[in-house]
Scaffold this active site. Structure first.
Site, PDB file in Angstrom:
ATOM      1  N   ARG A  42     -10.185 -11.589   0.664  1.00  9.53           N
ATOM      2  CA  ARG A  42     -11.013 -12.586  -0.037  1.00  9.53           C
ATOM      3  C   ARG A  42     -10.346 -13.955  -0.049  1.00  9.53           C
ATOM      4  O   ARG A  42     -11.007 -14.973  -0.091  1.00  9.53           O
ATOM      5  CB  ARG A  42     -11.323 -12.080  -1.462  1.00  9.53           C
ATOM      6  CG  ARG A  42     -10.124 -11.846  -2.309  1.00  9.53           C
ATOM      7  CD  ARG A  42     -10.446 -11.029  -3.559  1.00  9.53           C
ATOM      8  NE  ARG A  42     -10.598  -9.604  -3.282  1.00  9.53           N
ATOM      9  CZ  ARG A  42     -10.923  -8.695  -4.197  1.00  9.53           C
ATOM     10  NH1 ARG A  42     -11.143  -9.072  -5.437  1.00  9.53           N
ATOM     11  NH2 ARG A  42     -11.031  -7.421  -3.864  1.00  9.53           N
ATOM     12  N   LYS A  57       0.842  -1.197   0.000  1.00  8.28           N
ATOM     13  CA  LYS A  57       0.000   0.000   0.000  1.00  8.28           C
ATOM     14  C   LYS A  57       0.882   1.254   0.000  1.00  8.28           C
ATOM     15  O   LYS A  57       1.998   1.225   0.523  1.00  8.28           O
ATOM     16  CB  LYS A  57      -0.885   0.015   1.253  1.00  8.28           C
ATOM     17  CG  LYS A  57      -2.045  -0.959   1.199  1.00  8.28           C
ATOM     18  CD  LYS A  57      -2.948  -0.802   2.402  1.00  8.28           C
ATOM     19  CE  LYS A  57      -4.050  -1.845   2.416  1.00  8.28           C
ATOM     20  NZ  LYS A  57      -5.041  -1.697   1.357  1.00  8.28           N
TER      21      LYS A  57
HETATM   22  N1  BES Z   1      -8.417  -3.984   3.578  1.00  6.91           N
HETATM   23  C1  BES Z   1      -8.473  -3.502   2.260  1.00  6.91           C
HETATM   24  C2  BES Z   1      -9.765  -2.747   1.936  1.00  6.91           C
HETATM   25  C3  BES Z   1      -9.929  -1.423   2.606  1.00  6.91           C
HETATM   26  C4  BES Z   1      -9.464  -0.278   2.002  1.00  6.91           C
HETATM   27  C5  BES Z   1     -10.597  -1.321   3.802  1.00  6.91           C
HETATM   28  C6  BES Z   1      -9.628   0.950   2.615  1.00  6.91           C
HETATM   29  C7  BES Z   1     -10.772  -0.102   4.401  1.00  6.91           C
HETATM   30  C8  BES Z   1     -10.288   1.038   3.807  1.00  6.91           C
HETATM   31  C9  BES Z   1      -8.375  -4.657   1.264  1.00  6.91           C
HETATM   32  O1  BES Z   1      -7.616  -5.730   1.680  1.00  6.91           O
HETATM   33  C10 BES Z   1      -7.756  -4.111   0.032  1.00  6.91           C
HETATM   34  O2  BES Z   1      -6.658  -3.670   0.112  1.00  6.91           O
HETATM   35  N2  BES Z   1      -8.493  -4.145  -1.059  1.00  6.91           N
HETATM   36  C11 BES Z   1      -8.043  -3.612  -2.295  1.00  6.91           C
HETATM   37  C12 BES Z   1      -8.511  -4.534  -3.395  1.00  6.91           C
HETATM   38  C13 BES Z   1      -7.867  -4.281  -4.709  1.00  6.91           C
HETATM   39  C14 BES Z   1      -6.403  -4.613  -4.660  1.00  6.91           C
HETATM   40  C15 BES Z   1      -8.557  -5.115  -5.756  1.00  6.91           C
HETATM   41  C16 BES Z   1      -8.622  -2.201  -2.460  1.00  6.91           C
HETATM   42  O3  BES Z   1      -9.741  -1.964  -2.034  1.00  6.91           O
HETATM   43  O4  BES Z   1      -7.919  -1.360  -3.001  1.00  6.91           O
HETATM   44 ZN    ZN Z   2      -5.547  -5.496   1.259  1.00  5.97          ZN
END
Ligand code: BES
Ligand code: ZN
Ligand code: ZN
Length: 471
Positions: free
Chosen positions: A321, A247
């Site tokens: 997921r 991230k």
């Molecule tokens: N935990 C995150 C989702 C999330 C993002 C929760 C912001 C709360 C606030 C999840 O694991 C994630 O990173 N999802 C990605 C998916 C993408 C890579 C397809 C996302 O939402 O960017």
């Molecule tokens: Zn994630």
């Protein structure tokens, strides 16, 4: 802070200050109307007015709906916390909105101060609710149930707010075990050896680069002769760095909240067991930390999940997921449930779709969606239904495995994540399953409604309400 239900006239209840909630219409007919007009108090939403000498705190109300009373009670209690009164009292005027008002005081008073070194104690110790003209016995039950659910919500908030160096998969298991001991539940934890035996390779891959072992927590409440059996599955990413698909620095901040689904499941078990509902509840939690390292799982890896479905990893940040795929499969094998609900801070896309306060609900049963929406609005939580369609399913196609862990298009990410989970729901359970994306609703860096900075406890109130009213 203590909350008391008192079967006495308001004037006979002893307290340092009286809290009154007034709509604009009620202001003009109030006995202190002239004084209120001088003070500029019009009974508008978010308006607050102290009449110090009269020992009254007035709070404006747009109308007497449950949602507005809850929000006004939150503002009232926050105002009181900044003053120096030890005790407050208020009059209960309607049975229908009573629960929301009490909730507003308890949830609104919440603050997470565990890491503050200065003394954060406030003077306020007691709030009394006077119910002289209403059915006291009936209200007493509602009062006790409301307090149980509000405290379970705060329990969830505390867990989510706990820093990730303190709350990891192992300590989350210990918390579940303690809850089980305190509330007469059973709790079983699988460590990585157990996860390997269960072939939970998708979940294991996500946690591999962490110094903390991944854990699968199974915690259950089993009353005699339950009328229904429910499985609640929670995403418990005690930290989500994104993994090798790391991230950005600013997006990583607050990712301790990626365990909010798991913590909500624990809060629900706490509430249900204290409410003594005659429903058997199974909580299944995938407790994992998504980190980087030489042994981290990678984009391009192909994972063989517990169900045998192979998954092409194209983004290690779509890890929730992967964990849920294995935990959902495990849960369905272990318990034949009437409903299977999963709770996960799964996608940023859910916030894009519904805004930062609303839980996205997804599933195949329209009837179940309506039931959940009703329970949510009765409890003051916001949900929005995101529709599946067969065209979006194709976006998860992989050229090399059975499914890809990310969509090939950048739109509808909350739904494609839901559809990924659907791949792991057995045919006989399709109508029983519902997915709750709490990415936005579980955590906020600014206060809103009855929620303060940080975790909200999203899910606990709506599911407690759903389970209380289940037929
Ligand atoms: N935990 C995150 C989702 C999330 C993002 C929760 C912001 C709360 C606030 C999840 O694991 C994630 O990173 N999802 C990605 C998916 C993408 C890579 C397809 C996302 O939402 O960017
Ligand atoms: Zn994630
Ligand atoms: Zn995540």
């Amino acid at each position: 802070m203590q909350t008391k239900l008192v079967n006495k006239k308001l004037s006979d209840v002893k307290a340092d200050i009286t809290v009154e909630f007034l709509t604009a219409d009620e202001v003009s007919s109030h006995e202190l109307a002239t004084l209120l007009s001088q003070a500029g108090f019009k009974g508008k939403e978010d308006q607050i007015c102290f009449l110090y000498e009269k020992e009254i705190l007035l709070c404006g109300l747009e109308d007497r709906s449950a949602d507005n009373l809850r929000a006004a009670a939150t503002l009232a209690v926050r105002t009181l916390k900044n003053a120096n009164y030890k005790s407050a009292k208020t009059q209960i005027k309607a049975e229908k909105t009573f629960s929301a008002l009490v909730e507003g005081f308890v949830l609104g008073e919440y603050a997470f101060n565990d890491y503050k070194s200065e003394n954060t104690k406030t003077a306020l110790t007691t709030i009394s609710f006077s119910v002289e003209e209403l059915d006291h016995k009936k209200l007493k039950n509602i009062f006790e149930e409301t307090i149980i659910i509000a405290k379970a919500t705060c329990f969830t908030r505390d867990l989510v707010n706990t820093a990730p160096q303190e709350l990891n998969p192992k300590t989350l298991s210990e918390i579940a075990e303690k809850l089980a001991k305190d509330n007469g539940l059973t709790c079983n934890v699988l460590d990585e050896k157990g996860l390997k035996k269960e072939k939970m390779n998708a979940m294991l891959a996500v946690g591999r680069a962490s110094v903390h072992e991944s854990h699968l927590i199974h915690i259950s409440y089993k009353p005699k002769n339950p009328k229904k059996i429910i499985s609640l599955v929670g995403k418990g990413l005690t930290y989500d760095s994104g993994g090798l698909s790391l991230k950005a620095a600013t997006s990583m901040v607050s990712m301790k909240m990626d365990k909010a689904g798991a913590c909500a499941v624990l809060g629900m078990l706490k509430a249900v067991s204290e409410l003594r509902l005659d429903i058997e509840i199974h909580g299944f939690i995938g407790a994992v930390e998504n980190m980087i390292g030489g042994n981290a799982y990678k984009p391009d890896d192909i994972l063989v999940s517990r169900s045998g479905t192979t998954i092409e990893v194209r983004n290690t940040d779509a890890e929730g997921r992967l964990v849920l795929a294995d935990v959902l499969d495990y849960a369905q094998d272990k318990v034949k449930a009437d409903y299977i609900f999963d709770f996960a801070t799964l996608t940023g896309a859910c916030m894009v779709a519904l805004g930062p306060y609303t839980t996205g609900i997804m599933g195949h049963s329209t009837v179940l969606k309506h039931k959940i929406s009703f329970a949510a609005s009765s409890s003051g939580e916001l949900v929005g239904s995101l529709p599946f369609n067969k065209h979006l399913v194709k976006l998860l196609k992989s050229e090399i495995a059975d499914i890809s862990n990310v969509s090939s298009k950048p739109y509808g990410g909350a739904i494609t994540a839901g559809l990924f989970l659907d791949k792991f729901i057995k045919d006989e359970n399709k109508e029983k399953w519902m997915h709750f994306d709490i990415a936005g609703s579980a955590y906020s860096e600014s206060a809103w409604d009855c929620n303060s900075y940080g975790a909200t406890g999203a899910g606990v109130r709506m599911i407690s309400n759903f389970l209380q009213n289940i037929k």
